[in-house]
Design an enzyme around this catalytic site. Structure first.
Site, PDB file in Angstrom:
ATOM      1  N   ASP A   1       0.837  -1.199   0.000  1.00 24.16           N
ATOM      2  CA  ASP A   1       0.000   0.000   0.000  1.00 24.16           C
ATOM      3  C   ASP A   1       0.873   1.251   0.000  1.00 24.16           C
ATOM      4  O   ASP A   1       1.987   1.233  -0.537  1.00 24.16           O
ATOM      5  CB  ASP A   1      -0.938  -0.059   1.227  1.00 24.16           C
ATOM      6  CG  ASP A   1      -2.286   0.558   0.947  1.00 24.16           C
ATOM      7  OD1 ASP A   1      -2.335   1.752   0.643  1.00 24.16           O
ATOM      8  OD2 ASP A   1      -3.304  -0.152   1.022  1.00 24.16           O
TER       9      ASP A   1
ATOM     10  N   HIS B   1      -3.992   5.972   3.165  1.00 21.79           N
ATOM     11  CA  HIS B   1      -4.627   4.740   2.680  1.00 21.79           C
ATOM     12  C   HIS B   1      -3.988   3.495   3.291  1.00 21.79           C
ATOM     13  O   HIS B   1      -4.686   2.592   3.770  1.00 21.79           O
ATOM     14  CB  HIS B   1      -4.512   4.718   1.148  1.00 21.79           C
ATOM     15  CG  HIS B   1      -5.302   3.657   0.461  1.00 21.79           C
ATOM     16  ND1 HIS B   1      -4.827   2.376   0.284  1.00 21.79           N
ATOM     17  CD2 HIS B   1      -6.523   3.673  -0.117  1.00 21.79           C
ATOM     18  CE1 HIS B   1      -5.722   1.667  -0.383  1.00 21.79           C
ATOM     19  NE2 HIS B   1      -6.768   2.437  -0.635  1.00 21.79           N
TER      20      HIS B   1
ATOM     21  N   SER C   1     -11.052  -1.153  -1.451  1.00 16.70           N
ATOM     22  CA  SER C   1      -9.790  -1.061  -0.707  1.00 16.70           C
ATOM     23  C   SER C   1     -10.011  -1.326   0.772  1.00 16.70           C
ATOM     24  O   SER C   1      -9.115  -1.774   1.460  1.00 16.70           O
ATOM     25  CB  SER C   1      -9.212   0.352  -0.817  1.00 16.70           C
ATOM     26  OG  SER C   1      -8.428   0.487  -1.957  1.00 16.70           O
TER      27      SER C   1
END
Ligand SMILES: *[C@@H]1O[C@H](CO)[C@@H](O)[C@H](O)[C@H]1NC(C)=O
Ligand SMILES: *[C@@H]1O[C@H](CO)[C@@H](O)[C@H](O)[C@H]1NC(C)=O
Ligand SMILES: *[C@@H]1O[C@H](CO)[C@@H](O)[C@H](O)[C@H]1NC(C)=O
Length: 770
Positions: free
Chosen positions: A145, A218, A551
């Protein structure tokens, strides 16, 4: 003329390094070169030496001593990534020892970038007891990520045992990231940027952390969702207050930073998977997609095949391309493909119109509780009443006229620009509030955001009503109210409108997605570097944020897989996936069939796969559909790949096609997808499945199959009697067409022993005539 813009670009890129040969520099790109490892001549002592001699042999300019190789791959994949001109790459492709030459591909994160209001997952609270109990086996989850924010309380390692000796991961350092940032929770942190730099230029260390530190948020969010430690009193601006915890709070996290400000690149992703497998991860959580739609050209597909061979469970996001059909990514059968669904929490807000009518919506706006109450504000819609949103209705940057919108509540249609940015545009033009209107693309699915001005999001039908009011009355007003967090929303779960849909365009016989998991309004840890709206103008800093996207659903499944791995260390990745699929449920909390948020009608396996993941049941599935690596290879043998394309998957274990599968539908998948060819002459199709007993040694199962209009279904035998643990028994399902059905039909097949229900979804499709 055609060449002019290209030359112009080259000139710009050369202003800082004028000495290079422009033509050659412009032509060099990164290619991933896959080698036939077994073909190395004895004169070479090591593979890298051999790979680089191969690369050297095709270089146009032999005097060129610039290093062309940026990565070598040794574990899940064999070969190198190198910077080559197109001619050099073509030459290399001719070499017999080269299995494939793939140009660098850009991947994207699967978040909708919608900070929604918090959401502490009540399901997580219910599962607290067993998740703690199961955390005693060491399981490491690798998260590919944007990196990790190590200061988050979610990565506090208090109470965790020392890092196991067999773990080979490392804590790489750089700006903002030191050895001390790893601990017993974050056991590894690495970064992969050579492909990124080759594609976009050197990282500017002033504006971007050249280290595993997460600047985007994220990666911190997904890692915390997988295995975050419990944090009491977590919330986003007061929303979704409660205890935040990952699905497997006892598991360890290894962060592999592959996504940068300028994107995520295939050569970096491949290197990270390779490294993670060598480091010893048990599960890989990859909330990325966008690769080429092919088994052998998509780096993620190829690398995850290698990971699967090494016993690593790989879970990936299905993509946010819904509700359009055939919008899935990451469909390889050895990958677990996760779609997104809602939870039973939302963040209500209302729009009260001048007529007195109150319309409900959602918001994560934090400020005063209302905008207007006794006093109402004028509202304005810059669009027309045509069905398609027109450009001025989208509140794009620079499109709002201050003279028209100042002091007003502006109605903005969703689309093109980020939702929170529309609020910023309204604010900049002097507007006092925003009504964010869904269009046909979003239907009634509501997404809450932490807007910088008072804003309420409303569904498509309510939006039409408000727009009609605004367009047809001379003097229109409204007020907005924000009501906080609401739990117990019915119905839930519902399949998210944005969740990518099947069918699986690569192989119709493999039903995808595999399952859905919470992916709407998920609260988890956040970076300290960016505000909750991710807008540069947002100066707020929060410890937790609410995001939506596949996600967010992927790491839920990765965390649950880690729990299963801890409880059943000997289970293969396929056995874990089977347990997750056959125990998934297809009803919501009103006991009605799962629904699709985009249509409000029941969803089907092309939307939800086997259904919504059910962690507690997955621990004890009774039976599993196991698949060995060679079986996946046999599946590929049915996919019309050339021998060279097949070799992409066989280099590690020297595999050959034994043709043990009559067709792709014969893969021992926990779902059944039957495809009748267009030829009417084919009216009978049989598939075989084998189940392994992982429940009580002596168990008797009976089958039931749902009825289909277009086909009769026969299962032989109708009962299975096991007398030992690990015993395998097979059965055959025969589909015989009855009447022509043009639309696909769905149903299921369930094996029951009185305790367990082992459910497989069934899809029957008839291919239309070409
Ligand atoms: C981690 O949690 C423990 C126990 O709650 C607390 O005492 C400690 O201060 C925390 N550590 C950090 C670095 O916040
Ligand atoms: C838009 O509104 C006008 C005025 O009410 C009406 O005449 C027209 O038919 C409407 N157009 C559409 C596409 O609804
Ligand atoms: C790979 O398998 C083939 C067929 O089984 C065998 O002939 C060959 O020697 C094997 N190669 C290696 C490197 O193991």
């Amino acid at each position: 003329m055609v060449g002019t813009p290209v030359k112009w670009l080259v000139l710009i890129s050369l202003t800082s390094c004028l000495l290079f040969n422009a033509v050659e520099l412009s032509a060099k790109k990164t290619y991933i070169i896959q080698m036939d490892k077994s073909a190395m001549p004895e004169s070479f002592s090591d593979h890298l030496e051999w790979y680089s001699s191969k690369v050297k042999s095709v270089l146009m300019k032999q005097s060129d001593d610039e290093e062309r190789i940026i990565y070598s791959y040794q574990t899940a994949f064999h070969g190198v990534a190198a910077q080559l001109s197109e001619e050099e790459a073509e030459k290399l492709e001719q070499d017999d020892d080269v299995l494939g030459v793939f140009p660098e591909t850009k991947y994207e994160l699967h978040t909708t970038r919608s900070p929604m209001f918090l959401g502490l997952d009540p399901r997580q609270d219910r599962d607290n007891v067993w998740s703690q109990m199961l955390s005693d086996h060491d399981v490491v989850v690798g998260v590919l990520d944007t990196g990790i924010w190590p200061e988050s309380e979610s990565f506090n390692d208090t109470g965790m045992t020392p890092v196991p000796a067999h773990w080979k991961g490392e804590c790489e350092t750089g700006r903002g990231f030191a050895k001390r940032h790893c601990n017993r929770k974050i056991v590894g942190a690495r970064m992969f940027y050579r492909g990124y730099e080759a594609a976009t230029g050197k990282i500017n260390p002033q504006s971007e952390y050249k280290s595993p530190r997460d600047q985007d948020g994220h990666g911190t969010h997904t890692a915390a969702t997988v295995a975050g430690s419990p944090v009491k009193g977590a919330n986003l601006l007061g929303y979704a207050y409660g205890t935040a915890r990952g699905m497997a709070p006892g598991a360890r996290i290894a962060a592999y930073k592959v996504c940068w400000v300028g994107g995520c690149f295939s050569s970096d992703i491949l290197s990270a998977v390779d490294r993670a497998v060598a480091d010893g991860v048990n599960v890989l959580s990859i909330s990325l997609g966008g690769g080429v739609s092919s088994y052998y050209r998509d780096s993620l597909s190829v690398a995850s095949f290698g990971a699967m061979e090494m016993g690593v469970f790989v879970s990936c996001s299905a993509g946010n391309g819904g509700p359009d059909p055939i919008s899935l990514t990451n469909v390889s059968p050895w990958i677990t493909t996760v779609g997104a669904s809602t939870m039973d929490r939302d963040f209500p807000a209302t729009v009260k119109l001048g007529t007195g009518k109150t319309i409900s919506g959602v918001s994560l706006y934090k400020g005063r509780k209302t905008l207007g109450s006794n006093k109402q504000y004028p509202i304005i819609y810059m669009g027309s009443n045509s069905t398609s949103p027109d450009p001025s209705s989208l509140c794009l940057e620079g499109t709002l006229d201050r003279r028209k919108v100042a002091g007003k509540i502006v109605i903005c249609d969703r689309g093109i620009s980020p939702r929170v940015q529309k609020g910023q545009v309204v604010k900049d033009a002097g507007g006092v509030g925003m009504i964010l209107a869904n269009t046909a693309a979003n239907g009634e699915e509501l997404v809450a955001d932490s807007h910088l001005i008072p804003a309420v999001a409303v569904g498509e039908s309510k939006a039409k009503e408000i727009k009609h009011y605004a367009l047809t009355n001379p003097k229109t007003t409204a007020s907005l109210a924000f009501l906080g967090t609401r739990l117990g929303i019915r119905p839930s779960p519902v399949v998210a409108a944005f969740s990518s849909r099947g069918p699986n365009f690569l192989t119709l016989e493999i039903l995808k997605p595999d399952m859905v998991a919470p992916g709407v309004n998920i609260l988890a840890a956040w970076t300290g570097d960016l505000g909750p709206s991710s807008l540069p103008t947002d100066k707020r800093r929060v410890k937790f944020n609410i995001l939506s996207g596949t996600s967010m659903s992927c790491p839920h499944v990765s965390g649950i897989a880690a729990l299963l791995k801890a409880r059943h260390p000997d289970w293969s990745p396929a056995a874990i996936k089977s347990a997750l699929m056959t125990t998934a449920y297809v009803h919501d909390n009103t006991l009605n069939p799962l629904k699709d948020a985009s249509t409000a009608v029941p969803s089907n396996p092309y939307d939800h796969g086997a259904g919504h993941v059910n962690p507690r049941k997955a621990l004890d599935p009774g039976l599993v559909y196991d698949i060995r690596p060679q079986d996946y290879y046999e599946f590929l043998c049915t996919q019309s790949l050339t021998p060279t394309q097949l070799k992409v998957f066989s280099k590690y274990a020297n595999r050959t096609c034994k043709h043990s599968l009559a067709g792709p539908g014969e893969l021992n998948y926990p779902a059944i997808s039957v495809v009748f060819p267009e030829k009417a002459s084919v009216s009978v199709i049989s598939v075989r499945r084998t189940v392994t007993n992982v429940g009580p040694p002596v168990s008797n199962y009976h089958v039931s199959v749902s009825p289909f209009r277009g086909a009769s279904v026969k299962v032989e035998p109708k009962s299975l009697s096991f007398n030992k643990a690990g015993q395998k028994l097979s059965y055959k399902v025969t589909f015989t067409t009855k009447s022509l059905q043009t639309a696909p039909e769905f149903g299921d097949l369930v094996w029951k022993d009185g305790v367990h229900k082992v459910r497989s979804p069934i899809a029957i499709t008839r291919l239309p005539p070409m």
